[in-house]
Design an enzyme around this catalytic site. Structure first.
Site, short mmCIF file in Angstrom:
data_model
loop_
_atom_site.label_atom_id
_atom_site.label_comp_id
_atom_site.label_asym_id
_atom_site.label_seq_id
_atom_site.Cartn_x
_atom_site.Cartn_y
_atom_site.Cartn_z
N SER A 15 -7.27 4.58 3.40
CA SER A 15 -6.08 3.75 3.64
C SER A 15 -5.24 4.37 4.75
O SER A 15 -4.71 5.48 4.60
CB SER A 15 -5.24 3.66 2.37
OG SER A 15 -3.97 3.15 2.71
N HIS A 40 -9.10 0.56 5.37
CA HIS A 40 -8.22 -0.22 4.48
C HIS A 40 -6.82 -0.29 5.09
O HIS A 40 -6.21 0.73 5.43
CB HIS A 40 -8.17 0.46 3.11
CG HIS A 40 -7.41 -0.30 2.08
ND1 HIS A 40 -7.93 -1.40 1.42
CD2 HIS A 40 -6.16 -0.14 1.58
CE1 HIS A 40 -7.04 -1.87 0.56
NE2 HIS A 40 -5.95 -1.12 0.64
N MET A 44 2.69 -4.59 3.93
CA MET A 44 3.79 -4.70 2.95
C MET A 44 5.00 -5.36 3.60
O MET A 44 5.33 -5.05 4.75
CB MET A 44 4.18 -3.31 2.46
CG MET A 44 3.02 -2.53 1.87
SD MET A 44 3.57 -0.89 1.38
CE MET A 44 2.03 -0.22 0.75
N PHE A 150 3.45 1.92 -2.40
CA PHE A 150 3.56 3.28 -1.89
C PHE A 150 2.24 4.03 -2.08
O PHE A 150 1.55 3.81 -3.08
CB PHE A 150 4.66 4.05 -2.63
CG PHE A 150 6.00 3.38 -2.53
CD1 PHE A 150 6.82 3.59 -1.41
CD2 PHE A 150 6.43 2.50 -3.50
CE1 PHE A 150 8.04 2.95 -1.29
CE2 PHE A 150 7.66 1.85 -3.40
CZ PHE A 150 8.47 2.08 -2.29
N GLY A 151 1.96 4.93 -1.15
CA GLY A 151 0.85 5.85 -1.32
C GLY A 151 1.28 7.03 -2.19
O GLY A 151 2.47 7.18 -2.50
N GLY A 152 0.32 7.82 -2.59
CA GLY A 152 0.62 9.09 -3.26
C GLY A 152 1.08 8.99 -4.70
O GLY A 152 1.63 9.95 -5.24
N ASP A 180 -7.93 0.75 -5.95
CA ASP A 180 -6.94 1.21 -4.96
C ASP A 180 -5.73 1.81 -5.68
O ASP A 180 -5.05 1.13 -6.45
CB ASP A 180 -6.52 -0.01 -4.13
CG ASP A 180 -5.54 0.31 -3.01
OD1 ASP A 180 -5.27 1.49 -2.78
OD2 ASP A 180 -5.08 -0.65 -2.37
N GLY A 202 -5.94 6.97 0.12
CA GLY A 202 -5.01 7.32 1.18
C GLY A 202 -4.80 8.82 1.21
O GLY A 202 -5.42 9.54 2.00
N SER A 203 -3.94 9.31 0.30
CA SER A 203 -3.63 10.74 0.34
C SER A 203 -4.84 11.63 0.14
O SER A 203 -4.94 12.69 0.75
CB SER A 203 -2.54 11.09 -0.69
OG SER A 203 -2.36 10.09 -1.62
C1 DX5 Z 1 -0.57 1.05 -2.35
C2 DX5 Z 1 -1.69 0.80 -1.37
C3 DX5 Z 1 -2.75 1.81 -1.36
C4 DX5 Z 1 -2.27 3.20 -0.97
C5 DX5 Z 1 -3.18 4.16 -1.67
O1 DX5 Z 1 0.23 -0.07 -2.39
O2 DX5 Z 1 -2.32 -0.45 -1.66
O3 DX5 Z 1 -3.84 1.41 -0.53
O4 DX5 Z 1 -2.31 3.44 0.39
O5 DX5 Z 1 -2.70 5.43 -1.46
P1 DX5 Z 1 -3.13 6.64 -2.39
O6 DX5 Z 1 -4.63 6.75 -2.28
O7 DX5 Z 1 -2.39 7.78 -1.81
O8 DX5 Z 1 -2.71 6.28 -3.78
ZN ZN Z 2 -4.20 -1.02 -0.56
#
Ligand code: DX5
Ligand code: ZN
Length: 233
Positions: A15, A40, A44, A150-152, A180, A202-203
Protein backbone atom coordinates in the site's frame (compact mmCIF):
# COMPACT_ATOMS: atom_id res chain seq x y z
CA UNK A 1 -13.60 -26.61 5.60
CA UNK A 2 -10.80 -27.86 3.40
CA UNK A 3 -9.98 -26.00 0.23
CA UNK A 4 -11.70 -27.85 -2.59
CA UNK A 5 -11.01 -25.38 -5.42
CA UNK A 6 -7.88 -24.43 -7.32
CA UNK A 7 -6.40 -21.57 -5.32
CA UNK A 8 -6.07 -18.13 -6.89
CA UNK A 9 -2.46 -16.93 -7.28
CA UNK A 10 -0.73 -15.54 -4.22
CA UNK A 11 -0.48 -11.75 -4.50
CA UNK A 12 1.43 -9.23 -2.38
CA UNK A 13 0.09 -5.69 -2.78
CA UNK A 14 2.12 -2.99 -1.01
CA UNK A 15 0.00 0.00 0.00
CA UNK A 16 1.53 3.24 -1.27
CA UNK A 17 -0.17 5.03 1.64
CA UNK A 18 2.81 4.02 3.80
CA UNK A 19 5.42 5.25 1.30
CA UNK A 20 7.32 8.54 1.30
CA UNK A 21 4.94 10.84 -0.62
CA UNK A 22 7.79 13.23 -1.44
CA UNK A 23 9.16 10.62 -3.89
CA UNK A 24 6.16 8.61 -5.05
CA UNK A 25 7.59 7.55 -8.41
CA UNK A 26 10.73 6.23 -6.80
CA UNK A 27 8.73 4.36 -4.14
CA UNK A 28 6.53 2.72 -6.79
CA UNK A 29 9.63 1.57 -8.69
CA UNK A 30 11.20 0.29 -5.47
CA UNK A 31 8.25 -1.91 -4.43
CA UNK A 32 7.94 -3.14 -8.02
CA UNK A 33 11.60 -4.24 -7.85
CA UNK A 34 11.06 -5.64 -4.36
CA UNK A 35 8.57 -8.19 -5.71
CA UNK A 36 5.15 -6.53 -5.44
CA UNK A 37 2.49 -8.18 -7.61
CA UNK A 38 -0.02 -5.34 -7.40
CA UNK A 39 0.33 -1.73 -6.26
CA UNK A 40 -2.45 -0.94 -3.76
CA UNK A 41 -3.75 2.64 -3.98
CA UNK A 42 -5.79 3.96 -1.04
CA UNK A 43 -8.08 6.82 -1.99
CA UNK A 44 -9.66 8.67 0.96
CA UNK A 45 -12.08 11.58 0.88
CA UNK A 46 -12.33 12.91 4.45
CA UNK A 47 -16.04 12.04 4.34
CA UNK A 48 -16.49 8.26 4.03
CA UNK A 49 -13.31 7.92 6.11
CA UNK A 50 -11.77 10.48 8.47
CA UNK A 51 -8.65 11.09 6.38
CA UNK A 52 -7.72 12.46 2.95
CA UNK A 53 -5.05 10.86 0.77
CA UNK A 54 -4.80 11.39 -3.00
CA UNK A 55 -6.91 11.18 -6.14
CA UNK A 56 -6.76 10.33 -9.84
CA UNK A 57 -4.17 12.94 -10.84
CA UNK A 58 -1.63 11.58 -8.37
CA UNK A 59 -2.36 8.01 -9.53
CA UNK A 60 -1.87 9.13 -13.14
CA UNK A 61 1.54 10.53 -12.18
CA UNK A 62 2.53 7.18 -10.62
CA UNK A 63 1.35 5.15 -13.62
CA UNK A 64 4.48 5.43 -15.82
CA UNK A 65 6.69 4.09 -13.01
CA UNK A 66 5.55 0.45 -13.18
CA UNK A 67 3.71 -2.03 -15.37
CA UNK A 68 2.27 -3.82 -12.33
CA UNK A 69 -1.47 -3.90 -11.67
CA UNK A 70 -2.88 -0.76 -10.08
CA UNK A 71 -5.29 -1.95 -7.40
CA UNK A 72 -7.37 1.07 -6.37
CA UNK A 73 -9.26 0.98 -3.07
CA UNK A 74 -11.79 3.79 -3.08
CA UNK A 75 -12.79 4.92 0.41
CA UNK A 76 -15.00 7.66 -0.97
CA UNK A 77 -18.70 8.46 -1.01
CA UNK A 78 -20.24 8.96 -3.46
CA UNK A 79 -17.99 6.92 -5.75
CA UNK A 80 -19.94 6.78 -9.01
CA UNK A 81 -19.06 10.31 -10.22
CA UNK A 82 -15.33 9.50 -10.00
CA UNK A 83 -15.10 5.97 -11.44
CA UNK A 84 -14.27 7.11 -14.96
CA UNK A 85 -11.48 9.38 -13.70
CA UNK A 86 -9.86 6.48 -11.85
CA UNK A 87 -10.19 4.25 -14.91
CA UNK A 88 -8.57 6.94 -17.08
CA UNK A 89 -5.80 7.45 -14.52
CA UNK A 90 -4.68 3.86 -15.14
CA UNK A 91 -6.31 1.83 -12.38
CA UNK A 92 -6.76 -1.83 -13.35
CA UNK A 93 -8.89 -2.83 -10.37
CA UNK A 94 -11.44 -0.44 -8.90
CA UNK A 95 -12.79 -1.47 -5.52
CA UNK A 96 -15.66 0.35 -3.87
CA UNK A 97 -17.05 -0.04 -0.37
CA UNK A 98 -20.33 -1.85 0.13
CA UNK A 99 -21.10 0.79 2.80
CA UNK A 100 -20.34 3.79 0.56
CA UNK A 101 -23.79 4.18 -0.94
CA UNK A 102 -27.19 2.63 -1.59
CA UNK A 103 -26.40 1.35 -5.10
CA UNK A 104 -23.47 -1.07 -4.91
CA UNK A 105 -24.81 -3.09 -7.84
CA UNK A 106 -24.91 0.02 -10.05
CA UNK A 107 -21.35 1.02 -9.08
CA UNK A 108 -20.05 -2.44 -9.97
CA UNK A 109 -21.84 -2.40 -13.31
CA UNK A 110 -20.27 0.99 -14.01
CA UNK A 111 -16.75 -0.30 -13.23
CA UNK A 112 -17.23 -3.31 -15.51
CA UNK A 113 -18.61 -1.02 -18.24
CA UNK A 114 -15.34 0.95 -18.04
CA UNK A 115 -13.48 -2.29 -18.81
CA UNK A 116 -11.93 -2.58 -15.35
CA UNK A 117 -11.98 -5.33 -12.73
CA UNK A 118 -14.56 -4.62 -10.07
CA UNK A 119 -14.05 -5.12 -6.35
CA UNK A 120 -16.18 -4.81 -3.22
CA UNK A 121 -14.62 -3.87 0.09
CA UNK A 122 -16.29 -4.59 3.43
CA UNK A 123 -15.64 -2.86 6.74
CA UNK A 124 -14.97 -4.83 9.93
CA UNK A 125 -18.63 -4.55 11.06
CA UNK A 126 -20.11 -5.60 7.70
CA UNK A 127 -21.03 -9.26 7.23
CA UNK A 128 -19.73 -11.29 4.30
CA UNK A 129 -23.33 -11.87 3.17
CA UNK A 130 -23.43 -8.38 1.61
CA UNK A 131 -21.70 -9.83 -1.48
CA UNK A 132 -24.35 -12.51 -2.08
CA UNK A 133 -26.27 -10.76 -4.86
CA UNK A 134 -23.28 -9.20 -6.61
CA UNK A 135 -21.11 -12.31 -6.98
CA UNK A 136 -21.54 -12.29 -10.76
CA UNK A 137 -20.38 -8.67 -10.95
CA UNK A 138 -17.16 -8.86 -8.98
CA UNK A 139 -13.58 -9.90 -9.58
CA UNK A 140 -12.36 -9.19 -6.06
CA UNK A 141 -13.53 -8.98 -2.44
CA UNK A 142 -11.44 -6.79 -0.14
CA UNK A 143 -11.94 -7.71 3.51
CA UNK A 144 -10.88 -4.88 5.82
CA UNK A 145 -8.98 -6.05 8.88
CA UNK A 146 -8.82 -2.50 10.31
CA UNK A 147 -11.30 0.37 10.17
CA UNK A 148 -10.41 2.13 6.93
CA UNK A 149 -8.76 5.53 7.01
CA UNK A 150 -5.27 5.07 8.38
CA UNK A 151 -2.22 2.87 7.99
CA UNK A 152 -0.40 1.32 10.91
CA UNK A 153 -3.42 0.10 12.91
CA UNK A 154 -3.70 -3.16 14.82
CA UNK A 155 -5.08 -6.18 12.95
CA UNK A 156 -8.70 -7.08 13.85
CA UNK A 157 -8.82 -10.86 14.26
CA UNK A 158 -12.47 -11.32 13.34
CA UNK A 159 -11.39 -10.75 9.73
CA UNK A 160 -10.02 -14.29 9.67
CA UNK A 161 -13.44 -15.92 10.18
CA UNK A 162 -15.00 -13.48 7.73
CA UNK A 163 -12.50 -14.53 5.07
CA UNK A 164 -13.61 -18.16 5.54
CA UNK A 165 -17.22 -17.01 5.05
CA UNK A 166 -16.25 -15.10 1.90
CA UNK A 167 -14.39 -18.11 0.55
CA UNK A 168 -17.47 -20.30 1.07
CA UNK A 169 -19.65 -17.77 -0.76
CA UNK A 170 -17.18 -17.31 -3.62
CA UNK A 171 -17.21 -21.11 -4.00
CA UNK A 172 -14.55 -21.45 -6.64
CA UNK A 173 -15.56 -18.49 -8.81
CA UNK A 174 -12.62 -16.52 -10.30
CA UNK A 175 -12.72 -13.91 -7.53
CA UNK A 176 -9.66 -12.78 -5.60
CA UNK A 177 -10.00 -12.59 -1.81
CA UNK A 178 -7.88 -9.70 -0.57
CA UNK A 179 -7.20 -8.66 3.02
CA UNK A 180 -6.18 -5.14 4.06
CA UNK A 181 -5.07 -3.67 7.38
CA UNK A 182 -2.44 -4.66 9.91
CA UNK A 183 -1.23 -7.47 7.65
CA UNK A 184 2.26 -8.71 8.55
CA UNK A 185 4.08 -12.06 8.39
CA UNK A 186 2.69 -13.09 11.79
CA UNK A 187 -0.92 -13.23 10.52
CA UNK A 188 -0.36 -13.93 6.80
CA UNK A 189 -0.35 -17.69 7.32
CA UNK A 190 -3.68 -17.76 9.15
CA UNK A 191 -5.19 -15.45 6.53
CA UNK A 192 -3.97 -17.66 3.70
CA UNK A 193 -5.31 -20.76 5.44
CA UNK A 194 -8.71 -19.06 5.80
CA UNK A 195 -8.78 -18.33 2.05
CA UNK A 196 -7.17 -14.96 1.38
CA UNK A 197 -4.92 -14.97 -1.69
CA UNK A 198 -4.09 -11.24 -1.95
CA UNK A 199 -2.32 -9.47 0.89
CA UNK A 200 -2.23 -5.68 1.20
CA UNK A 201 0.49 -4.36 3.47
CA UNK A 202 1.55 -0.79 4.11
CA UNK A 203 3.71 -0.42 7.20
CA UNK A 204 4.92 -4.04 7.07
CA UNK A 205 6.35 -3.44 3.56
CA UNK A 206 7.66 0.13 3.84
CA UNK A 207 9.38 -0.21 7.22
CA UNK A 208 13.10 0.25 6.84
CA UNK A 209 12.76 2.71 3.95
CA UNK A 210 15.23 1.07 1.53
CA UNK A 211 14.90 -1.24 -1.46
CA UNK A 212 16.70 -3.99 0.46
CA UNK A 213 14.27 -3.64 3.37
CA UNK A 214 11.28 -3.72 1.01
CA UNK A 215 12.59 -6.94 -0.59
CA UNK A 216 12.99 -8.60 2.81
CA UNK A 217 9.57 -7.38 3.97
CA UNK A 218 7.70 -8.52 0.84
CA UNK A 219 9.44 -11.90 0.95
CA UNK A 220 8.54 -12.41 4.63
CA UNK A 221 4.82 -11.95 3.93
CA UNK A 222 4.98 -14.05 0.78
CA UNK A 223 6.83 -16.88 2.52
CA UNK A 224 4.41 -16.99 5.45
CA UNK A 225 1.41 -17.14 3.10
CA UNK A 226 3.03 -19.61 0.68
CA UNK A 227 3.93 -21.90 3.56
CA UNK A 228 0.32 -21.98 4.76
CA UNK A 229 -0.82 -22.71 1.20
CA UNK A 230 1.57 -25.66 1.08
CA UNK A 231 3.55 -24.06 -1.73
CA UNK A 232 7.29 -24.35 -2.20
CA UNK A 233 9.13 -21.19 -1.19
C1 DX5 B 1 -6.45 1.60 5.42
C2 DX5 B 1 -5.93 1.22 4.06
C3 DX5 B 1 -4.84 0.25 4.05
C4 DX5 B 1 -3.58 0.73 4.77
C5 DX5 B 1 -2.92 -0.50 5.29
O1 DX5 B 1 -7.59 2.35 5.26
O2 DX5 B 1 -6.98 0.66 3.27
O3 DX5 B 1 -4.52 -0.17 2.73
O4 DX5 B 1 -2.70 1.41 3.95
O5 DX5 B 1 -1.85 -0.11 6.06
P1 DX5 B 1 -1.19 -1.09 7.12
O6 DX5 B 1 -0.71 -2.30 6.35
O7 DX5 B 1 -0.11 -0.28 7.71
O8 DX5 B 1 -2.27 -1.47 8.09
ZN1 ZN C 1 -6.50 -0.25 1.27
Amino acid sequence: MTQSFTPRPLVIAPSILASDFSKLGEEVRAVDQAGADWIHLDVMDGHFVPNISYGPDVIKAMRPHTKKIFDAHLMISPCDPYLEAFAKAGCDHITVHAEAGPHLHRSLQAIRALGKKAGVSINPATPASVIEYVLDLIDLVLVMSVNPGFGGQAFIRSAIGKISDVRAMVAGRPIDIEVDGGVAPDVAGQLAAAGANAFVAGSAVFKGGTLEAYKTNVAAIRNAAADARGEAI
